[in-house]
Design a protein around this motif. Structure first.
Motif, mmCIF file in Angstrom:
data_model
loop_
_atom_site.group_PDB
_atom_site.id
_atom_site.type_symbol
_atom_site.label_atom_id
_atom_site.label_comp_id
_atom_site.label_asym_id
_atom_site.label_seq_id
_atom_site.Cartn_x
_atom_site.Cartn_y
_atom_site.Cartn_z
ATOM 1 N N GLU A 165 2.683 1.635 -3.389
ATOM 2 C CA GLU A 165 1.762 2.038 -4.459
ATOM 3 C C GLU A 165 1.377 3.510 -4.319
ATOM 4 O OE1 GLU A 165 -0.018 1.433 -7.977
ATOM 5 O OE2 GLU A 165 1.115 -0.092 -6.898
ATOM 6 N N ARG A 166 1.162 3.962 -3.087
ATOM 7 C CA ARG A 166 0.824 5.371 -2.846
ATOM 8 C C ARG A 166 1.978 6.278 -3.252
ATOM 9 N NH1 ARG A 166 -1.179 4.714 1.763
ATOM 10 N NH2 ARG A 166 0.726 4.857 2.955
ATOM 11 N N GLN B 174 0.834 -1.204 0.000
ATOM 12 C CA GLN B 174 0.000 0.000 0.000
ATOM 13 C C GLN B 174 0.868 1.254 0.000
ATOM 14 O OE1 GLN B 174 -2.281 -0.656 3.563
ATOM 15 N NE2 GLN B 174 -4.091 -1.305 2.396
ATOM 16 N N SER C 207 -8.394 1.209 4.836
ATOM 17 C CA SER C 207 -8.493 2.144 3.709
ATOM 18 C C SER C 207 -7.253 2.004 2.847
ATOM 19 C CB SER C 207 -8.698 3.579 4.198
ATOM 20 O OG SER C 207 -9.870 3.665 4.974
ATOM 21 N N ASP C 208 -6.446 3.068 2.760
ATOM 22 C CA ASP C 208 -5.233 3.018 1.950
ATOM 23 C C ASP C 208 -4.004 2.632 2.770
ATOM 24 O OD1 ASP C 208 -6.458 3.647 -0.416
ATOM 25 O OD2 ASP C 208 -6.196 5.805 -0.156
ATOM 26 N N TYR D 227 2.095 6.435 -7.060
ATOM 27 C CA TYR D 227 0.985 7.254 -7.565
ATOM 28 C C TYR D 227 1.263 8.738 -7.363
ATOM 29 C CZ TYR D 227 -3.680 9.204 -8.102
ATOM 30 O OH TYR D 227 -4.749 9.958 -8.501
#
Length: 88
Positions: A44-45, A41, A84-85, A48
């Motif tokens: 990936e954040r 996570q 969540s994220d 992004y």
């Protein structure tokens, strides 16, 4: 989806070093899964936010996992959440 291959490799790594038994101070399967999910996570954040496409090189992911939890992560002051994220 790199979760499964990372889990298999890390479980084998931990078993070969006898650090996979939680009641003897090791890391159990559930905790390992949460660490991997949190790592993915977080990674990936970051990808992004930087505007880059995520690469799925499993060897690089494994080394980044070891770098995060072996060198960078402060276990005394930081917790992990995968809701969540996910966040630290």
């Amino acid at each position: 989806p790199p979760l499964r291959p990372l889990t298999i490799v890390l479980k084998y790594f931990m078993k070969s070093r006898a650090i996979n038994v939680p009641y003897q101070g090791g890391v159990g399967s559930f905790m390992l899964q949460m660490m991997i999910v949190s790592f993915l996570q977080h990674r990936e954040r970051e990808e992004y936010n930087a505007g880059r496409q995520s690469m799925l090189n499993l060897g690089a992911l494994l080394l980044e996992f070891f770098e995060l939890y072996g060198i960078d992560f402060n276990y005394v002051t930081t917790g992990i959440s995968v809701r969540s994220d996910g966040f630290y």
